[in-house]
Design a protein around this motif. Sequence first.
Motif, short mmCIF file in Angstrom:
data_model
loop_
_atom_site.label_atom_id
_atom_site.label_comp_id
_atom_site.label_asym_id
_atom_site.label_seq_id
_atom_site.Cartn_x
_atom_site.Cartn_y
_atom_site.Cartn_z
N ALA A 39 65.47 -21.21 124.34
CA ALA A 39 64.05 -20.92 124.19
C ALA A 39 63.79 -20.41 122.77
CB ALA A 39 63.62 -19.90 125.23
N TYR A 40 63.92 -21.33 121.79
CA TYR A 40 63.82 -20.91 120.39
C TYR A 40 62.44 -20.38 120.07
CZ TYR A 40 68.15 -23.50 120.15
OH TYR A 40 69.40 -23.92 120.38
N THR A 41 61.42 -21.02 120.63
CA THR A 41 60.06 -20.55 120.37
C THR A 41 59.86 -19.15 120.89
OG1 THR A 41 59.47 -22.82 120.87
CG2 THR A 41 57.68 -21.29 120.47
N GLU B 167 49.79 -21.32 124.73
CA GLU B 167 51.02 -21.65 124.00
C GLU B 167 50.73 -22.36 122.69
OE1 GLU B 167 54.16 -23.11 126.37
OE2 GLU B 167 53.92 -21.46 127.77
N SER B 168 49.75 -21.83 121.94
CA SER B 168 49.44 -22.50 120.67
C SER B 168 50.55 -22.29 119.66
CB SER B 168 48.12 -21.97 120.13
OG SER B 168 48.11 -20.57 120.19
N LEU B 169 51.34 -21.22 119.79
CA LEU B 169 52.45 -21.01 118.87
C LEU B 169 53.51 -22.09 119.07
CD1 LEU B 169 53.57 -18.94 116.74
CD2 LEU B 169 54.96 -18.06 118.60
N THR B 170 53.80 -22.38 120.33
CA THR B 170 54.76 -23.43 120.64
C THR B 170 54.31 -24.76 120.03
OG1 THR B 170 55.03 -22.31 122.73
CG2 THR B 170 56.08 -24.45 122.52
N GLU B 171 53.00 -25.00 120.16
CA GLU B 171 52.43 -26.22 119.59
C GLU B 171 52.61 -26.24 118.08
OE1 GLU B 171 51.14 -29.72 120.22
OE2 GLU B 171 51.08 -28.31 121.91
N SER C 36 56.13 -26.88 116.95
CA SER C 36 56.79 -28.07 117.49
C SER C 36 57.39 -29.01 116.43
CB SER C 36 55.83 -28.84 118.39
OG SER C 36 54.69 -29.20 117.67
N PRO C 37 56.88 -29.06 115.17
CA PRO C 37 57.58 -29.92 114.21
C PRO C 37 59.00 -29.44 113.91
CG PRO C 37 55.41 -29.30 113.38
CD PRO C 37 55.66 -28.48 114.59
N VAL C 38 59.23 -28.13 114.00
CA VAL C 38 60.56 -27.60 113.67
C VAL C 38 61.41 -27.45 114.91
CG1 VAL C 38 61.78 -25.75 112.49
CG2 VAL C 38 59.44 -26.31 111.83
N ILE C 39 60.78 -26.93 115.97
CA ILE C 39 61.53 -26.68 117.19
C ILE C 39 61.00 -27.63 118.27
CG2 ILE C 39 62.04 -24.97 118.95
CD1 ILE C 39 61.52 -22.85 116.73
N ALA C 40 61.82 -28.58 118.62
CA ALA C 40 61.37 -29.60 119.56
C ALA C 40 61.02 -28.95 120.90
CB ALA C 40 62.47 -30.64 119.76
N LYS C 41 59.89 -29.35 121.46
CA LYS C 41 59.50 -28.82 122.77
C LYS C 41 60.35 -29.51 123.84
CE LYS C 41 55.01 -29.50 122.40
NZ LYS C 41 53.60 -29.54 122.76
N HIS C 42 60.76 -28.72 124.81
CA HIS C 42 61.56 -29.34 125.87
C HIS C 42 60.75 -29.42 127.16
CE1 HIS C 42 62.30 -25.28 127.40
NE2 HIS C 42 62.53 -24.95 126.16
N GLY C 43 59.55 -29.95 127.04
CA GLY C 43 58.72 -30.11 128.23
C GLY C 43 58.24 -28.77 128.74
N GLY C 44 57.54 -28.77 129.86
CA GLY C 44 57.03 -27.52 130.42
C GLY C 44 58.13 -26.76 131.12
N HIS C 45 57.76 -25.62 131.67
CA HIS C 45 58.73 -24.85 132.43
C HIS C 45 59.00 -25.54 133.75
CE1 HIS C 45 58.92 -21.67 129.61
NE2 HIS C 45 57.62 -21.46 129.65
N VAL D 193 48.61 -15.24 120.82
CA VAL D 193 48.82 -16.51 120.12
C VAL D 193 49.68 -17.45 120.94
CG1 VAL D 193 48.54 -15.53 117.83
CG2 VAL D 193 50.80 -15.65 118.85
N ASN D 194 50.46 -16.90 121.87
CA ASN D 194 51.29 -17.80 122.67
C ASN D 194 51.15 -17.47 124.15
OD1 ASN D 194 52.95 -20.02 122.65
ND2 ASN D 194 54.81 -18.81 122.83
N ILE D 195 49.92 -17.31 124.57
CA ILE D 195 49.65 -16.95 125.96
C ILE D 195 50.08 -18.11 126.86
CG2 ILE D 195 47.28 -17.80 125.91
CD1 ILE D 195 46.53 -15.22 127.40
#
Lengths: 109, 629
Positions: B329-331, B486-490, B493-502, B475-477
């Motif tokens: 969970a890098y984000t 989760e706007s921070l995750t968004e 996302s260019p640096v840390i690939a999203k791994h789908g939802g929980h 910012v990442n509610i």
Amino acid sequence: MPINYYIYLSVALFCIGIVGVLTRRNAIIIFMCIELMLNAVNILLVAFSKMHHFKNAAVNASAGTDGQLFVFFIMVVAAAEVSVGLAIIVMMYRNIHSVDINFLNRLKH
Amino acid sequence: MRNALELSYLVPLFPLIGFLIIGLGRRYLSKPLTGVIGNGVILLSFLMSIWIFFQVKEGNSGVVDYFNFISAGSLKIPFSLQIDALSSLFLLIITGVGFLIHVYSASYMHHESKEHFARYFSYLNLFVFSMLLLVMGGNFVILFIGWEGVGLCSYLLIGYWFKNTEYNYAARKAFVMNRIGDLAFLIAIFMIIAKVGSVDFSAVFSAEGLQKLSPSVTLITLLLFIGATGKSAQIPLYTWLPDAMAGPTPVSALIHAATMVTAGIYMIARSNVLYSLSEVTSNIVAYIGLGTALLAATIALKQNDIKKVLAYSTVSQLGYMFLALGVGAYTAAVFHVMTHAFFKALLFLGSGSVIHAMGGEQDIRNMGGLSKKLKWTFFTFTIGCIAIAGIPPFSGFFSKDAILLSAFEKNPVMYAIALFTALLTAFYMFRLLFVTFTGKFRGTHEQAHHLHESPALMTIPLIILAVLSIVGGFVNIPVVFIKDGESLTEFLSPVIAKHGGHEVSHSTEYLLMGLSTVLIVGTIVFAWFRFKNFQPREEKGLGKVLENKWYVDELYEKVIVAPLNRFAGFLNDIFERYIIDGVVNGVGRAVNYGSRQLRLLQSGQVGSYVLLMVLSILVLLLYQFFIRK
């Protein structure tokens, strides 16, 4: 006459020269022994050059002359050496009234 | 038009200029001027960072190459800055929180003499410069330069009061422990150079680079992680951080809470592509993080120095971040870095305000009842405690919850331990709060008379940080609360690939949040009844072990330091004296003896010289004829 005899003579003279240099203490005799060694080499040079000349004269008229030429050079050098050496010996005699080289060991200090 | 991002070199340049001006002119600049320059350069950096942040938000990111830093054969290491979502976020945290701490420092350090005041600010500026270089570096080498820079500055700042020997030891300890990690990091860089032939992030993290690295990815990531444990104070290299509290309090806030210790997190988050390749390393990271979080939290329970409690709490929170990194969970880790920077800087600055009011006293057993005199400090400190404990809707709740949720997905046991640690966190933070601010004052009469609220230059940063601690989490509610959360995750996302939802359902998520909140509130109530009328008493049993930090320092002393000292003593007394000296003197003696023997040959007897000459010629002739043929 085969070349061997020349070589024997030359080696004998050379050895006498060496032994003389090593054993005698009189500077003049040592000098003479050095001359002896040089002349032993001269004999050898002349002998070999003559042998060389006879072998190759048909092909090359001047074959072996360089050896003879060398002998003259050695003679010249020997003469120069003698003149310097005798001058040193004369100076030595004036200073210590002797020509015994065992008195000449002050170089080590 | 040239790329607007080329101007980004200005961000680290401003603090560097500030460092040079203040550092070189420390004898000539007046204190107000020093303060203005020191604060001004950071403010300029902060404004630049905001500009960069909006550039990145509009999609203008990339690597800017300036010049060739190292060029040797086929290896080219450019001096390049990487501007993307991750680095721009860190830029904001560093310059923003850093600026507030600078403002606070100007007031906190005002009693120092002119020259030392300037020395302090020049170090602070140099530190911010190194940290900016660290997060902006476009390759591992530039990152490493910043990495070493922050290590150096932390050494300088911890040992700022260099007349105190204890503080110097603390500085040295921090430096040496960091070095151990740095060595591993350096080896990892060399290995990357050997495998990939480049240290640029873009080359190393490309598909081609990863393919070349993949056979030894576990080793490399482990070495990088050891580097991170040094800088980010994880087991086994964490003991330097609590000792680093020897520095002035704003330094603790800047270096040991908000920025430097997050360097390891940043580095791993930056290399997240590598870490996702290695299952083994990820697990190790997670377990070390979890272990550190728990261990440090238990130690913090029984500490009596206000800054030590916060220091161990920092170690514990860093453990959380590593847990997040380990479970992928890098984000969440970066998110926690951000919220932690807010509330930990707030708490440290608040404790600085308390120490300031108490005239240098740091032992909470001699405090109590400060809430009446230090209203703003008490108010903001409470907000910090609530935020770190993780009560909604304060920032700590969201970031900690994201980590807990990721841990739950990975392994429920991990979740249970992490939750238990969160309860411990709430307990020791509120113990600190209640013991310090409620009950009766236990200090001397003189201190009671001296008590006063800090000046506005100190309270305003506290208030700003308190506001950030409250709203920072939004910012990442999580999406369970708001559709477009989760706007921070968004953003990342260019640096840390999203791994789908929980993977867990929304009801489970609500349940977990509710569970943790109820337990934490319960813990706080328990702490209130336990500590509202705190009286110091002797600790026994486990309490004593915890008060002495599990005797880890003593263990290191016995197991590592003492044998090393003995070994060094052996080298000094035996090896140096008999072997090194023996060799050196032996060579001298041998030459002396040899020449004395050789001198006999020079007799001055011409005859013997000639004899020797003849014999030598004979030997040469024999050699020529019989041996060489």
